[in-house]
Design a protein around this motif. Structure first.
Motif, PDB file in Angstrom:
ATOM      1  N   THR A  98      42.688  53.584  14.150  1.00 40.71           N
ATOM      2  CA  THR A  98      42.505  52.150  14.343  1.00 40.71           C
ATOM      3  C   THR A  98      41.340  51.876  15.272  1.00 40.71           C
ATOM      4  O   THR A  98      41.223  52.481  16.343  1.00 40.71           O
ATOM      5  CB  THR A  98      43.779  51.504  14.910  1.00 40.71           C
ATOM      6  N   LEU A  99      40.479  50.964  14.861  1.00 40.82           N
ATOM      7  CA  LEU A  99      39.338  50.571  15.677  1.00 40.82           C
ATOM      8  C   LEU A  99      39.744  49.432  16.613  1.00 40.82           C
ATOM      9  O   LEU A  99      40.717  48.724  16.382  1.00 40.82           O
ATOM     10  CB  LEU A  99      38.184  50.132  14.775  1.00 40.82           C
ATOM     11  N   GLY A 100      38.986  49.278  17.675  1.00 42.50           N
ATOM     12  CA  GLY A 100      39.300  48.238  18.652  1.00 42.50           C
ATOM     13  C   GLY A 100      40.476  48.603  19.529  1.00 42.50           C
ATOM     14  O   GLY A 100      41.135  47.730  20.095  1.00 42.50           O
ATOM     15  N   THR A 101      40.765  49.906  19.663  1.00 45.27           N
ATOM     16  CA  THR A 101      41.903  50.367  20.462  1.00 45.27           C
ATOM     17  C   THR A 101      41.482  51.471  21.424  1.00 45.27           C
ATOM     18  O   THR A 101      40.435  52.095  21.254  1.00 45.27           O
ATOM     19  CB  THR A 101      43.030  50.922  19.570  1.00 45.27           C
ATOM     20  N   THR A 102      42.335  51.721  22.389  1.00 44.59           N
ATOM     21  CA  THR A 102      42.147  52.844  23.302  1.00 44.59           C
ATOM     22  C   THR A 102      43.362  53.746  23.212  1.00 44.59           C
ATOM     23  O   THR A 102      44.488  53.292  23.386  1.00 44.59           O
ATOM     24  CB  THR A 102      41.982  52.370  24.759  1.00 44.59           C
ATOM     25  N   LYS A 103      43.129  55.010  22.911  1.00 43.12           N
ATOM     26  CA  LYS A 103      44.215  55.989  22.903  1.00 43.12           C
ATOM     27  C   LYS A 103      44.272  56.653  24.267  1.00 43.12           C
ATOM     28  O   LYS A 103      43.281  57.186  24.747  1.00 43.12           O
ATOM     29  CB  LYS A 103      43.982  57.044  21.822  1.00 43.12           C
ATOM     30  N   LYS A 104      45.443  56.648  24.871  1.00 44.36           N
ATOM     31  CA  LYS A 104      45.624  57.323  26.157  1.00 44.36           C
ATOM     32  C   LYS A 104      46.501  58.538  25.933  1.00 44.36           C
ATOM     33  O   LYS A 104      47.669  58.428  25.563  1.00 44.36           O
ATOM     34  CB  LYS A 104      46.262  56.392  27.185  1.00 44.36           C
ATOM     35  N   TRP A 105      45.933  59.717  26.163  1.00 45.58           N
ATOM     36  CA  TRP A 105      46.657  60.964  25.967  1.00 45.58           C
ATOM     37  C   TRP A 105      47.441  61.298  27.219  1.00 45.58           C
ATOM     38  O   TRP A 105      46.887  61.291  28.334  1.00 45.58           O
ATOM     39  CB  TRP A 105      45.663  62.075  25.624  1.00 45.58           C
ATOM     40  N   GLU A 106      48.728  61.566  27.053  1.00 40.93           N
ATOM     41  CA  GLU A 106      49.609  61.715  28.209  1.00 40.93           C
ATOM     42  C   GLU A 106      50.326  63.061  28.227  1.00 40.93           C
ATOM     43  O   GLU A 106      50.803  63.543  27.196  1.00 40.93           O
ATOM     44  CB  GLU A 106      50.636  60.583  28.212  1.00 40.93           C
ATOM     45  N   LEU A 107      50.389  63.631  29.405  1.00 42.22           N
ATOM     46  CA  LEU A 107      51.072  64.900  29.605  1.00 42.22           C
ATOM     47  C   LEU A 107      52.539  64.769  29.192  1.00 42.22           C
ATOM     48  O   LEU A 107      53.236  63.847  29.599  1.00 42.22           O
ATOM     49  CB  LEU A 107      50.991  65.297  31.085  1.00 42.22           C
ATOM     50  N   GLY A 108      52.990  65.690  28.351  1.00 44.48           N
ATOM     51  CA  GLY A 108      54.386  65.696  27.941  1.00 44.48           C
ATOM     52  C   GLY A 108      54.695  64.818  26.753  1.00 44.48           C
ATOM     53  O   GLY A 108      55.760  64.944  26.142  1.00 44.48           O
ATOM     54  N   LYS A 109      53.767  63.944  26.391  1.00 42.98           N
ATOM     55  CA  LYS A 109      53.976  63.071  25.235  1.00 42.98           C
ATOM     56  C   LYS A 109      53.086  63.453  24.063  1.00 42.98           C
ATOM     57  O   LYS A 109      53.407  63.151  22.913  1.00 42.98           O
ATOM     58  CB  LYS A 109      53.717  61.612  25.630  1.00 42.98           C
ATOM     59  N   ASP A 110      51.971  64.071  24.363  1.00 43.48           N
ATOM     60  CA  ASP A 110      50.990  64.427  23.356  1.00 43.48           C
ATOM     61  C   ASP A 110      50.625  65.909  23.462  1.00 43.48           C
ATOM     62  O   ASP A 110      50.949  66.551  24.465  1.00 43.48           O
ATOM     63  CB  ASP A 110      49.727  63.567  23.533  1.00 43.48           C
ATOM     64  N   PRO A 111      49.961  66.462  22.448  1.00 42.00           N
ATOM     65  CA  PRO A 111      49.599  67.883  22.509  1.00 42.00           C
ATOM     66  C   PRO A 111      48.748  68.225  23.729  1.00 42.00           C
ATOM     67  O   PRO A 111      48.869  69.301  24.304  1.00 42.00           O
ATOM     68  CB  PRO A 111      48.819  68.098  21.209  1.00 42.00           C
ATOM     69  N   TYR A 112      47.872  67.310  24.114  1.00 46.73           N
ATOM     70  CA  TYR A 112      47.002  67.494  25.272  1.00 46.73           C
ATOM     71  C   TYR A 112      46.927  66.189  26.046  1.00 46.73           C
ATOM     72  O   TYR A 112      47.051  65.137  25.453  1.00 46.73           O
ATOM     73  CB  TYR A 112      45.587  67.909  24.810  1.00 46.73           C
ATOM     74  N   PRO A 113      46.735  66.249  27.361  1.00 47.33           N
ATOM     75  CA  PRO A 113      46.506  67.419  28.207  1.00 47.33           C
ATOM     76  C   PRO A 113      47.751  68.293  28.328  1.00 47.33           C
ATOM     77  O   PRO A 113      48.862  67.844  28.091  1.00 47.33           O
ATOM     78  CB  PRO A 113      46.132  66.811  29.552  1.00 47.33           C
ATOM     79  N   ALA A 114      47.504  69.550  28.707  1.00 46.09           N
ATOM     80  CA  ALA A 114      48.601  70.502  28.864  1.00 46.09           C
ATOM     81  C   ALA A 114      48.206  71.557  29.886  1.00 46.09           C
ATOM     82  O   ALA A 114      47.023  71.787  30.131  1.00 46.09           O
ATOM     83  CB  ALA A 114      48.929  71.161  27.530  1.00 46.09           C
ATOM     84  N   VAL A 115      49.205  72.156  30.484  1.00 42.61           N
ATOM     85  CA  VAL A 115      48.990  73.255  31.429  1.00 42.61           C
ATOM     86  C   VAL A 115      49.985  74.350  31.084  1.00 42.61           C
ATOM     87  O   VAL A 115      51.167  74.061  30.873  1.00 42.61           O
ATOM     88  CB  VAL A 115      49.195  72.802  32.890  1.00 42.61           C
ATOM     89  N   LYS A 116      49.513  75.591  30.995  1.00 42.53           N
ATOM     90  CA  LYS A 116      50.446  76.666  30.711  1.00 42.53           C
ATOM     91  C   LYS A 116      50.150  77.891  31.566  1.00 42.53           C
ATOM     92  O   LYS A 116      48.996  78.245  31.794  1.00 42.53           O
ATOM     93  CB  LYS A 116      50.431  77.025  29.230  1.00 42.53           C
ATOM     94  N   ILE A 117      51.213  78.490  32.056  1.00 42.31           N
ATOM     95  CA  ILE A 117      51.116  79.763  32.758  1.00 42.31           C
ATOM     96  C   ILE A 117      51.004  80.832  31.673  1.00 42.31           C
ATOM     97  O   ILE A 117      51.816  80.873  30.746  1.00 42.31           O
ATOM     98  CB  ILE A 117      52.344  79.994  33.643  1.00 42.31           C
TER      99      ILE A 117
END
Length: 357
Positions: free
Chosen positions: A304-323
């Motif tokens: 969708t155009l005219g939008t902002t996607k906010k990627w959130e830890l724990g809700k989306d594939p990234y961002p992520a942190v792994k040991i």
């Protein structure tokens, strides 16, 4: 290391990678995700201009064959496009003063999407409203200095989330080794690097309350000699974990940390499989992952155009942190931390303010 010009995002522009080339590395497109406000999904995606083929145009202010930030923006896109039978037109080292003309040139070549590799090229955005680009969709890494426009999809994340999570993961491995001192080596002392260090320290202290963080600003994200000097000094001070929050100097710093017996983290990508240098924790927020996910939506006709996607830890594939080699207990605790951030139980901004000073 991060999209746009947010607190850690500014690092991407500051790294100053040079030379131009074509990316050819392999990567896997993540599943689409992210939260978005309402907008319009133009008919015809992904063949937005209806010419029977799909062409993605990418403009980057830096080297798209640098094995770093700028390349990460295109490698996933290239693999995804190849699998779909799409074409990718790439141009690197685009000066901001030429951004507008470069975007117009892409549209004249019949691209269905114009993607900007970093917000340094934001001056290209007015072309999205011009007749020459009327049948294109636009994707731009977001920051506070880019206004939302009707023809553009913006993408953003919260640096506090990934850096706090990086610190929490570090705290877990420090706890296992009875360590209390960590190191953070970065380039110039600017708001984004200072804030990143604070969030990282706060995450460590969530697990090891009496932990200290030695922070060194070398003044240059790419100077390997300065990075090695900083790492050596920190190891001499008893640091057991070194975070090379760097650009071109990352590997040199990590290799010395390996030699000195210190654990290391990645600044943006998953390198748990790397053996030279070795990394113990992957902090993943590279822009290529976000872009590849946007392309997945584009392929489905759902971008969708005219939008902002906010990627959130724990809700989306990234961002992520792994040991990289976690114990079952560390995995359990890390999962619980991520779940608390995702649910809002852990207020990342408040936690950084409380523990990061």
């Amino acid at each position: 290391m991060r999209i746009g010009r947010g607190p850690a995002a500014l690092l991407a522009g500051a790294l100053g990678f040079a030379l131009v080339g074509c990316a050819s590395n392999d990567a896997t497109a993540p599943s689409a995700g992210g939260s978005a406000s309402s907008g319009t999904a133009p008919a015809g995606q992904p063949d937005a201009n209806g010419d029977g083929k799909v062409v993605i145009g990418v403009l980057s202010p830096g080297d798209i064959n640098d094995n770093g930030y700028y390349e990460s923006f295109v490698i996933g896109a290239e693999k995804f496009a190849t699998e779909k039978g799409w074409q990718v037109i790439k141009r690197g080292n685009v000066p901001p003063t030429e951004a507008l003309s470069a975007a117009r040139a892409l549209c004249q070549q019949g691209v269905d999407m114009v993607a900007l590799g970093a917000s340094e090229l934001k001056d290209a955005i007015p072309a999205s409203e011009e007749p020459v680009c009327a049948k294109t969709s636009w994707y731009v890494p977001s920051s506070e200095n880019i206004p939302q426009t009707p023809r553009v999809t913006l993408s953003s994340d919260d640096p506090n989330q990934s850096m706090l999570a990086a610190g929490y993961a570090t705290g877990l491995v420090m706890q296992a080794k009875n360590a209390t001192k960590a190191g953070f080596v970065t380039g110039m002392e600017a708001d984004f690097s200072v804030n990143a260090a604070k969030a990282y320290k706060a995450g460590i202290r969530m697990v090891v309350p009496n932990a200290t963080l030695v922070t060194t600003y070398t003044g240059d994200f790419n100077d390997s000699a300065k990075a090695r000097e900083a790492v050596q000094a920190q190891i001499s001070q008893g640091v057991k974990v070194v975070y090379p929050y760097l650009g071109g100097a990352t590997d040199a710093a990590a290799k010395l940390a390996n030699t000195g017996g210190a654990l290391t983290l990645t600044p943006g990508t998953d390198r748990c499989d790397s053996t030279d240098p070795r990394f113990d924790i992957s902090v993943i927020f590279d822009p290529g992952a976000y872009f590849a996910a946007a392309l997945e939506l584009f392929a489905k006709g759902e971008m969708t155009l005219g939008t902002t996607k906010k990627w959130e830890l724990g809700k989306d594939p990234y961002p992520a942190v792994k040991i990289c080699k976690p114990t079952p207990e560390q995995t359990q605790k890390m999962d619980a931390f991520v779940a608390d951030v995702a649910s809002g139980k852990t207020d990342t901004a408040a936690t950084v303010a409380k523990l990061g000073s």
